[in-house]
Each structure stands twice: as C-alpha cells, then as structure tokens.
Motif scaffolding. Structure first.
Motif, mmCIF file in Angstrom:
data_model
loop_
_atom_site.group_PDB
_atom_site.id
_atom_site.type_symbol
_atom_site.label_atom_id
_atom_site.label_comp_id
_atom_site.label_asym_id
_atom_site.label_seq_id
_atom_site.Cartn_x
_atom_site.Cartn_y
_atom_site.Cartn_z
ATOM 1 N N PRO A 93 -4.431 13.100 -1.705
ATOM 2 C CA PRO A 93 -3.906 12.264 -0.616
ATOM 3 C C PRO A 93 -3.255 13.107 0.473
ATOM 4 C CG PRO A 93 -3.322 11.331 -2.754
ATOM 5 C CD PRO A 93 -3.905 12.690 -3.028
ATOM 6 N N ALA A 94 -3.529 12.728 1.709
ATOM 7 C CA ALA A 94 -2.932 13.408 2.873
ATOM 8 C C ALA A 94 -3.137 12.522 4.084
ATOM 9 C CB ALA A 94 -3.573 14.777 3.100
ATOM 10 N N THR A 95 -2.283 12.670 5.064
ATOM 11 C CA THR A 95 -2.471 11.930 6.306
ATOM 12 C C THR A 95 -3.410 12.702 7.233
ATOM 13 O OG1 THR A 95 -0.633 12.981 7.481
ATOM 14 C CG2 THR A 95 -0.112 11.045 6.131
ATOM 15 N N ILE A 96 -3.855 12.042 8.290
ATOM 16 C CA ILE A 96 -4.715 12.706 9.266
ATOM 17 C C ILE A 96 -3.973 13.865 9.918
ATOM 18 C CG2 ILE A 96 -5.978 12.396 11.429
ATOM 19 C CD1 ILE A 96 -6.427 9.472 10.546
ATOM 20 N N GLY A 147 -3.744 7.738 3.819
ATOM 21 C CA GLY A 147 -3.683 8.884 2.928
ATOM 22 C C GLY A 147 -5.031 9.343 2.403
ATOM 23 N N GLY A 148 -6.119 8.694 2.828
ATOM 24 C CA GLY A 148 -7.436 9.091 2.337
ATOM 25 C C GLY A 148 -8.513 8.968 3.389
ATOM 26 N N SER A 149 -8.164 9.245 4.633
ATOM 27 C CA SER A 149 -9.087 8.988 5.736
ATOM 28 C C SER A 149 -10.374 9.805 5.636
ATOM 29 C CB SER A 149 -8.400 9.271 7.075
ATOM 30 O OG SER A 149 -8.003 10.630 7.156
ATOM 31 N N ALA A 150 -10.295 11.036 5.154
ATOM 32 C CA ALA A 150 -11.502 11.867 5.093
ATOM 33 C C ALA A 150 -12.556 11.201 4.209
ATOM 34 C CB ALA A 150 -11.161 13.257 4.557
ATOM 35 N N TYR A 151 -12.127 10.716 3.058
ATOM 36 C CA TYR A 151 -13.064 10.053 2.142
ATOM 37 C C TYR A 151 -13.627 8.784 2.772
ATOM 38 C CZ TYR A 151 -14.912 7.970 -2.135
ATOM 39 O OH TYR A 151 -15.740 7.407 -3.081
ATOM 40 N N MET A 152 -12.770 7.987 3.372
ATOM 41 C CA MET A 152 -13.211 6.710 3.939
ATOM 42 C C MET A 152 -14.147 6.907 5.121
ATOM 43 S SD MET A 152 -9.695 4.556 3.528
ATOM 44 C CE MET A 152 -9.026 4.272 1.877
ATOM 45 N N GLY A 203 -2.521 3.701 -4.827
ATOM 46 C CA GLY A 203 -3.377 2.851 -5.638
ATOM 47 C C GLY A 203 -2.730 1.528 -5.991
ATOM 48 N N GLY A 204 -1.403 1.521 -6.029
ATOM 49 C CA GLY A 204 -0.684 0.304 -6.368
ATOM 50 C C GLY A 204 -0.827 -0.794 -5.327
ATOM 51 N N PHE A 205 -1.297 -0.463 -4.133
ATOM 52 C CA PHE A 205 -1.487 -1.478 -3.095
ATOM 53 C C PHE A 205 -2.801 -2.240 -3.257
ATOM 54 C CE2 PHE A 205 1.867 0.913 -1.111
ATOM 55 C CZ PHE A 205 2.577 -0.045 -0.396
ATOM 56 N N LEU A 206 -3.645 -1.773 -4.177
ATOM 57 C CA LEU A 206 -4.910 -2.467 -4.416
ATOM 58 C C LEU A 206 -4.661 -3.543 -5.473
ATOM 59 C CD1 LEU A 206 -7.843 -2.191 -3.407
ATOM 60 C CD2 LEU A 206 -8.308 -0.811 -5.443
ATOM 61 N N PRO A 207 -4.726 -4.822 -5.091
ATOM 62 C CA PRO A 207 -4.370 -5.882 -6.032
ATOM 63 C C PRO A 207 -5.472 -6.132 -7.059
ATOM 64 C CG PRO A 207 -5.156 -6.858 -4.008
ATOM 65 C CD PRO A 207 -5.133 -5.369 -3.783
ATOM 66 N N TRP A 208 -5.080 -6.713 -8.185
ATOM 67 C CA TRP A 208 -6.047 -7.202 -9.146
ATOM 68 C C TRP A 208 -6.749 -8.420 -8.526
ATOM 69 C CZ3 TRP A 208 -8.177 -5.804 -13.650
ATOM 70 C CH2 TRP A 208 -8.872 -6.781 -14.368
ATOM 71 N N PRO A 209 -8.064 -8.575 -8.674
ATOM 72 C CA PRO A 209 -8.973 -7.782 -9.512
ATOM 73 C C PRO A 209 -9.647 -6.625 -8.791
ATOM 74 C CG PRO A 209 -10.121 -9.732 -8.768
ATOM 75 C CD PRO A 209 -8.732 -9.807 -8.169
ATOM 76 N N LEU A 271 4.225 11.787 2.155
ATOM 77 C CA LEU A 271 3.014 12.613 2.186
ATOM 78 C C LEU A 271 3.185 13.746 3.186
ATOM 79 C CD1 LEU A 271 -0.173 10.337 2.100
ATOM 80 C CD2 LEU A 271 0.377 12.234 0.581
ATOM 81 N N GLU A 272 3.665 13.426 4.365
ATOM 82 C CA GLU A 272 3.768 14.452 5.401
ATOM 83 C C GLU A 272 4.867 15.455 5.076
ATOM 84 O OE1 GLU A 272 3.726 12.627 9.297
ATOM 85 O OE2 GLU A 272 1.542 12.474 9.088
ATOM 86 N N GLU A 273 5.929 14.983 4.434
ATOM 87 C CA GLU A 273 6.982 15.913 4.012
ATOM 88 C C GLU A 273 6.449 16.852 2.945
ATOM 89 O OE1 GLU A 273 11.343 15.822 1.799
ATOM 90 O OE2 GLU A 273 10.583 14.021 2.816
ATOM 91 N N THR A 274 5.662 16.323 2.000
ATOM 92 C CA THR A 274 5.085 17.143 0.947
ATOM 93 C C THR A 274 4.201 18.230 1.524
ATOM 94 O OG1 THR A 274 5.116 15.335 -0.646
ATOM 95 C CG2 THR A 274 3.590 17.140 -1.094
ATOM 96 N N HIS A 275 3.346 17.868 2.486
ATOM 97 C CA HIS A 275 2.447 18.864 3.081
ATOM 98 C C HIS A 275 3.217 19.854 3.968
ATOM 99 C CE1 HIS A 275 -1.646 17.556 1.944
ATOM 100 N NE2 HIS A 275 -1.042 16.412 1.723
ATOM 101 N N ALA A 276 4.314 19.390 4.580
ATOM 102 C CA ALA A 276 5.111 20.287 5.400
ATOM 103 C C ALA A 276 5.737 21.397 4.558
ATOM 104 C CB ALA A 276 6.192 19.504 6.134
#
Length: 277
Positions: A93-96, A147-152, A203-209, A271-276
C-alpha cells in the motif's frame, strides 16, 4: 469459430502459471485434456509436469521473451488455441504521492504491459486457430480506492484492452473475454491485506459479502469454464456483478463517502508518514 471450445486436444498458454490461480488453472486445463505451455519468471524447485506440459521461463514485461514463448509453444505442440493472460503483481500500500515511481512503473509493466505483450505475440496464432484469449483483470478496475492506485490503474487498462480485443477478434473469427475477480485467497492477497498493518485497515472498508475471498481452485474452475464457453466476461464472486453494471451510479457516491471519512484520511496520512520515514 464455434460457440464453445472442446478442451481435449487443444493447446493453451498461461502466463503467471507457476503459482496461485495460474497453477490451479494449468491443472484444470490438463485434466480437461489440453496441452499447456506455462510461462513464469521462475518455477518451484520440483515442478510437476507431464508430456502435455511445457515450462517456459520468461518475463512478461519483455516483448521478445513473449514472442519466444509463443514460438517454443508452436514448436512443441504445433498450434495455440487458448491464451490466459494471468500474470500480475500487487505492490505494498502507498499513496500516489508517496509510491516510488519505479514501483508504480513495474506494476504497470507487469499487469498491463505483460498482458499486451502476450496478446501481441500470440494473437495471430489465436486468429489462425479460431481460438480464445482470456485477460485477467480485477474488480479493482471499476472500484475507487486508496493506497493501491497502481494496481487499480493497471487493471482498468487491462479491462479496456480486453473490450477492444473482443470486438477486433470477433471480426476475424476468434474471441476474447475478461475475468474480474474480487479478493482471491492467494499468497499475494494475504501479503497485501493480512500481513501489512495498513493493508488490513484498507481491506476493512470492503463490506461483506464483497470481502468474501474466492479460493484459488474455484477461480481456476471459473476461468476454464469461461474459456470453454467463450465468455465475454466473468465476474466472481457473483456479488460483484451489480457493482459492475451500476458502477457509474455507485462510484460517485462511494468516492464522496471516502473523501469525507476521517478513518480514510487517517490511513492516508499514516501511509505517507510511513513512506516518509
């Protein structure tokens, strides 16, 4: 071009075929009587093979390597009836703003460029045999995310390539289709969504089902059926189907919700703090 493909006696080429969905798909194709050329960058130390299996080491980002794989397949089996463009990668995961440009480019090179390379290399053979090309996209192609723009972006590009290819091949007696998967339970998905702390939060933002994970064996079964029936599109799990059809209405609503969600904002900042660091 017949309406269905009888797999016994046919020749298939599968990229990313050494592991995960690809390996399970190869097994099912062989069980159905097809000969299979398996393309991957590397193979397990003790790969299982048969007289109807050809293991080809090749990088899908290299057009010349894919052309060589097509030639090797024809030299061994005499033809190609089916191509399944399955090879793909998922970055952490990373931002643009924060993702390393080389990482972004590598995702595009594999997930989109790799598909284009094998399509370009094998398309003439598929036309000659009246065969079928199946491109593996993703439900990520039509869902907004963070957080996953490259894949999308890469999977959205595959979707557009597949739609154009289907129209073009139909005019010359062959066919093409797209496979859209939600979350498939592979090592790749577990590494991204389970092992990575921020990945778990995203991933937690993706609801069931919608968050239900598809076993790789089931994904392979569906891919082979899609080839056999020349399906224009495969969407699995099926609960994603309404999202596919109504994305034009749903995405603006979801985007507005995510923009206003403080939890999402915190994930982005983390995310951005982690990459910084």
């Amino acid at each position: 071009m017949s309406g269905t493909i009888e797999l016994a006696g046919k020749v298939a080429l599968v990229t990313g075929g050494a592991r995960g969905i690809g390996a399970a798909t190869v097994e099912r194709l062989r069980a159905a009587g097809a000969s299979v050329a398996v393309v991957d960058r590397d193979f397990p130390a003790d790969p299982t093979g048969t007289e109807r299996t050809l293991l080809l080491v090749g990088d899908v980002t290299d057009p010349a390597a894919m052309a060589d794989c097509v030639v090797a397949t024809i030299d061994r089996f005499g033809r190609i009836d089916i191509v399944i463009a399955n090879a793909g990668i998922t970055p952490p995961p990373a931002t643009i703003r924060s993702i390393d440009r080389a990482v972004f480019d590598s995702v595009m090179a594999v997930n989109f460029g790799g598909v284009l390379n094998i399509v370009r290399a094998a398309a003439d053979e598929i036309v000659a045999s009246g065969g079928h090309i199946l491109l593996v996209s993703s439900c990520a192609a039509f869902t907004p995310g963070m957080g996953g723009s490259a894949y999308m972006v890469s999977k959205a590009a595959v979707e557009q390539l597949g739609r154009a290819l289907r129209i073009e091949l139909a005019a010359v007696g062959a066919s093409a289709g797209l496979a859209y998967f939600g979350v498939v339970d592979t090592d790749l998905a577990r590494h991204t969504l389970d092992d990575d702390p921020i990945g778990r939060r995203i991933g937690g933002f993706l609801p069931w089902p919608l968050s239900r994970r598809l076993p790789s064996q089931r994904a392979a079964e569906l891919l082979v059926h899609a080839v056999r029936t020349r399906r224009a599109r495969l969407i699995a799990p099926a609960v994603w189907t309404p999202y596919f059809w109504f994305r034009g209405m749903l995405n603006p609503i979801l985007e507005r919700s995510l923009v206003r969600d403080r939890r999402v904002a915190q994930i982005i900042r983390d995310l951005e703090e982690t990459h910084a660091r």
